[in-house]
Design a protein around this motif. Structure first.
Motif, PDB file in Angstrom:
ATOM      1  N   GLY A 163       0.823  -1.213   0.000  1.00 48.37           N
ATOM      2  CA  GLY A 163       0.000   0.000   0.000  1.00 48.37           C
ATOM      3  C   GLY A 163       0.857   1.262   0.000  1.00 48.37           C
ATOM      4  O   GLY A 163       0.592   2.212  -0.748  1.00 48.37           O
ATOM      5  N   ALA A 164       1.891   1.266   0.814  1.00 49.22           N
ATOM      6  CA  ALA A 164       2.785   2.431   0.873  1.00 49.22           C
ATOM      7  C   ALA A 164       3.499   2.622  -0.462  1.00 49.22           C
ATOM      8  O   ALA A 164       3.592   3.738  -0.972  1.00 49.22           O
ATOM      9  CB  ALA A 164       3.798   2.254   2.006  1.00 49.22           C
ATOM     10  N   SER A 165       3.997   1.522  -1.025  1.00 47.04           N
ATOM     11  CA  SER A 165       4.689   1.600  -2.322  1.00 47.04           C
ATOM     12  C   SER A 165       3.773   2.128  -3.408  1.00 47.04           C
ATOM     13  O   SER A 165       4.168   2.973  -4.209  1.00 47.04           O
ATOM     14  CB  SER A 165       5.205   0.211  -2.735  1.00 47.04           C
ATOM     15  N   ALA A 166       2.554   1.618  -3.422  1.00 46.70           N
ATOM     16  CA  ALA A 166       1.600   2.037  -4.449  1.00 46.70           C
ATOM     17  C   ALA A 166       1.224   3.509  -4.285  1.00 46.70           C
ATOM     18  O   ALA A 166       1.237   4.270  -5.257  1.00 46.70           O
ATOM     19  CB  ALA A 166       0.346   1.157  -4.397  1.00 46.70           C
ATOM     20  N   ARG A 167       0.907   3.912  -3.073  1.00 51.98           N
ATOM     21  CA  ARG A 167       0.501   5.308  -2.839  1.00 51.98           C
ATOM     22  C   ARG A 167       1.638   6.275  -3.153  1.00 51.98           C
ATOM     23  O   ARG A 167       1.432   7.313  -3.759  1.00 51.98           O
ATOM     24  CB  ARG A 167       0.031   5.504  -1.399  1.00 51.98           C
ATOM     25  N   ALA A 168       2.846   5.931  -2.752  1.00 55.60           N
ATOM     26  CA  ALA A 168       3.998   6.788  -3.060  1.00 55.60           C
ATOM     27  C   ALA A 168       4.298   6.750  -4.554  1.00 55.60           C
ATOM     28  O   ALA A 168       4.669   7.766  -5.138  1.00 55.60           O
ATOM     29  CB  ALA A 168       5.220   6.349  -2.262  1.00 55.60           C
ATOM     30  N   GLY A 169       4.124   5.595  -5.167  1.00 55.61           N
ATOM     31  CA  GLY A 169       4.416   5.440  -6.585  1.00 55.61           C
ATOM     32  C   GLY A 169       3.533   6.279  -7.496  1.00 55.61           C
ATOM     33  O   GLY A 169       3.960   6.704  -8.564  1.00 55.61           O
ATOM     34  N   ILE A 170       2.306   6.522  -7.052  1.00 53.87           N
ATOM     35  CA  ILE A 170       1.400   7.367  -7.856  1.00 53.87           C
ATOM     36  C   ILE A 170       1.354   8.795  -7.323  1.00 53.87           C
ATOM     37  O   ILE A 170       0.493   9.583  -7.690  1.00 53.87           O
ATOM     38  CB  ILE A 170      -0.026   6.773  -7.935  1.00 53.87           C
ATOM     39  N   GLN A 171       2.292   9.115  -6.433  1.00 53.10           N
ATOM     40  CA  GLN A 171       2.396  10.424  -5.801  1.00 53.10           C
ATOM     41  C   GLN A 171       1.113  10.839  -5.081  1.00 53.10           C
ATOM     42  O   GLN A 171       0.751  12.018  -5.032  1.00 53.10           O
ATOM     43  CB  GLN A 171       2.797  11.517  -6.812  1.00 53.10           C
ATOM     44  N   ALA A 172       0.419   9.855  -4.507  1.00 57.97           N
ATOM     45  CA  ALA A 172      -0.798  10.154  -3.753  1.00 57.97           C
ATOM     46  C   ALA A 172      -0.474  10.465  -2.297  1.00 57.97           C
ATOM     47  O   ALA A 172      -1.297  11.036  -1.593  1.00 57.97           O
ATOM     48  CB  ALA A 172      -1.763   8.972  -3.814  1.00 57.97           C
ATOM     49  N   ASP A 173       0.734  10.074  -1.855  1.00 58.08           N
ATOM     50  CA  ASP A 173       1.101  10.303  -0.472  1.00 58.08           C
ATOM     51  C   ASP A 173       2.613  10.357  -0.327  1.00 58.08           C
ATOM     52  O   ASP A 173       3.340   9.768  -1.122  1.00 58.08           O
ATOM     53  CB  ASP A 173       0.562   9.176   0.420  1.00 58.08           C
ATOM     54  N   ASN A 174       3.061  11.052   0.684  1.00 54.26           N
ATOM     55  CA  ASN A 174       4.470  11.119   1.034  1.00 54.26           C
ATOM     56  C   ASN A 174       4.650  10.202   2.248  1.00 54.26           C
ATOM     57  O   ASN A 174       3.948  10.349   3.242  1.00 54.26           O
ATOM     58  CB  ASN A 174       4.823  12.574   1.380  1.00 54.26           C
ATOM     59  N   LEU A 175       5.574   9.260   2.170  1.00 54.29           N
ATOM     60  CA  LEU A 175       5.737   8.272   3.241  1.00 54.29           C
ATOM     61  C   LEU A 175       6.491   8.792   4.459  1.00 54.29           C
ATOM     62  O   LEU A 175       6.434   8.186   5.528  1.00 54.29           O
ATOM     63  CB  LEU A 175       6.461   7.034   2.693  1.00 54.29           C
ATOM     64  N   THR A 176       7.160   9.939   4.318  1.00 59.32           N
ATOM     65  CA  THR A 176       7.943  10.489   5.418  1.00 59.32           C
ATOM     66  C   THR A 176       7.050  10.748   6.630  1.00 59.32           C
ATOM     67  O   THR A 176       6.045  11.441   6.531  1.00 59.32           O
ATOM     68  CB  THR A 176       8.647  11.792   4.985  1.00 59.32           C
ATOM     69  N   GLY A 177       7.430  10.156   7.750  1.00 58.85           N
ATOM     70  CA  GLY A 177       6.676  10.349   8.986  1.00 58.85           C
ATOM     71  C   GLY A 177       5.391   9.553   9.052  1.00 58.85           C
ATOM     72  O   GLY A 177       4.637   9.662  10.017  1.00 58.85           O
ATOM     73  N   LEU A 178       5.105   8.752   8.047  1.00 52.94           N
ATOM     74  CA  LEU A 178       3.863   7.987   8.011  1.00 52.94           C
ATOM     75  C   LEU A 178       4.109   6.491   8.168  1.00 52.94           C
ATOM     76  O   LEU A 178       3.448   5.814   8.951  1.00 52.94           O
ATOM     77  CB  LEU A 178       3.138   8.254   6.682  1.00 52.94           C
ATOM     78  N   ILE A 179       5.075   5.987   7.451  1.00 55.04           N
ATOM     79  CA  ILE A 179       5.263   4.539   7.388  1.00 55.04           C
ATOM     80  C   ILE A 179       5.868   3.960   8.679  1.00 55.04           C
ATOM     81  O   ILE A 179       5.402   2.933   9.169  1.00 55.04           O
ATOM     82  CB  ILE A 179       6.055   4.144   6.122  1.00 55.04           C
ATOM     83  N   ALA A 180       6.863   4.606   9.250  1.00 57.54           N
ATOM     84  CA  ALA A 180       7.496   4.075  10.470  1.00 57.54           C
ATOM     85  C   ALA A 180       6.506   3.992  11.639  1.00 57.54           C
ATOM     86  O   ALA A 180       6.420   2.946  12.292  1.00 57.54           O
ATOM     87  CB  ALA A 180       8.732   4.885  10.846  1.00 57.54           C
ATOM     88  N   PRO A 181       5.722   5.046  11.910  1.00 52.23           N
ATOM     89  CA  PRO A 181       4.757   4.938  13.011  1.00 52.23           C
ATOM     90  C   PRO A 181       3.690   3.859  12.749  1.00 52.23           C
ATOM     91  O   PRO A 181       3.255   3.186  13.677  1.00 52.23           O
ATOM     92  CB  PRO A 181       4.112   6.325  13.088  1.00 52.23           C
ATOM     93  N   THR A 182       3.313   3.694  11.500  1.00 53.02           N
ATOM     94  CA  THR A 182       2.316   2.677  11.156  1.00 53.02           C
ATOM     95  C   THR A 182       2.864   1.283  11.443  1.00 53.02           C
ATOM     96  O   THR A 182       2.200   0.455  12.076  1.00 53.02           O
ATOM     97  CB  THR A 182       1.918   2.802   9.667  1.00 53.02           C
ATOM     98  N   VAL A 183       4.081   1.024  10.980  1.00 53.01           N
ATOM     99  CA  VAL A 183       4.705  -0.286  11.196  1.00 53.01           C
ATOM    100  C   VAL A 183       4.997  -0.497  12.675  1.00 53.01           C
ATOM    101  O   VAL A 183       4.790  -1.603  13.207  1.00 53.01           O
ATOM    102  CB  VAL A 183       5.982  -0.426  10.331  1.00 53.01           C
ATOM    103  N   THR A 184       5.432   0.533  13.367  1.00 53.84           N
ATOM    104  CA  THR A 184       5.715   0.433  14.792  1.00 53.84           C
ATOM    105  C   THR A 184       4.442   0.034  15.563  1.00 53.84           C
ATOM    106  O   THR A 184       4.498  -0.801  16.476  1.00 53.84           O
ATOM    107  CB  THR A 184       6.275   1.776  15.325  1.00 53.84           C
ATOM    108  N   THR A 185       3.318   0.595  15.180  1.00 52.62           N
ATOM    109  CA  THR A 185       2.046   0.235  15.821  1.00 52.62           C
ATOM    110  C   THR A 185       1.746  -1.246  15.638  1.00 52.62           C
ATOM    111  O   THR A 185       1.339  -1.941  16.586  1.00 52.62           O
ATOM    112  CB  THR A 185       0.897   1.095  15.242  1.00 52.62           C
TER     113      THR A 185
END
Length: 189
Positions: free
Chosen positions: A159-181
């Motif tokens: 999901g992160a790869s796809a969203r970043a790949g289509i420039q729908a989202d910036n993963l900075t500050g989003l992916i690490a907290p999600t995975v940590t949870t």
């Protein structure tokens, strides 16, 4: 004096397939692939049974590099939690590049839809290997349900790869907290 290594027609076709299909999708024509590689169609068909086989070979040729850029070294002495977070840090880092279009293996699976296509089979295996990495680390880290956590992690990864790949989202500050949870909820150390 520099010596330039001249790639073989096969290597040029593999490179052209990797570059063009990542940028433009798997529907790229044989003519465009051959033109980019500087190889005749006749030569392509002498080297590969079909465009499908060329695409599969191209994906397979890139798979070890793909894994090496994502996964930590097997003997890096980090905890399973840190090793899993390393993968997501790599995705976050790669996603900032202007030429990032998401995970090439996921894109192939989505575009082709045919699970029996040679390229789909290669992509499926690469993604299964990544899921197996997540599962092994989850088990090593004490996850209550390593299978479920591995499936959750690959879902976040794709999901992160796809969203970043289509420039729908910036993963900075989003992916690490999600995975940590997810790791916290699963009890991974």
């Amino acid at each position: 004096m520099t010596t330039e290594v001249k790639l073989s027609p096969r290597e040029r076709l593999l490179e052209a397939a990797a570059t063009l299909t990542y940028r433009e999708g798997v529907s790229i024509g044989v003519e465009a692939l051959c033109k980019a590689a500087g190889v005749s169609k006749r030569s392509m068909y002498q080297l590969f049974e079909s465009k499908d086989e060329l695409l599969a070979a191209s994906l397979k040729a890139r798979s070890s590099t793909y894994a090496a850029t994502l996964l930590p070294a097997t003997d890096d002495n980090r905890s399973p939690r840190e090793r899993i977070l390393h993968v997501f840090a790599q995705v976050e880092s790669q996603s900032g590049a202007p030429e990032f279009h998401g995970c090439r293996y996921l894109a192939v699976q989505v575009e082709l839809k045919d699970q029996s296509h040679p390229a789909s089979r290669v992509a499926h295996q690469v993604k299964a290997n990544l899921t197996a990495f997540f599962r092994a680390e989850a088990e090593q880290g004490g996850a209550g349900d390593p299978d479920l956590l591995a499936r959750q992690l690959i879902l976040v990864f794709d999901g992160a790869s796809a969203r970043a790949g289509i420039q729908a989202d910036n993963l900075t500050g989003l992916i690490a907290p999600t995975v940590t949870t997810l790791l916290d909820a699963a009890g991974v150390r």
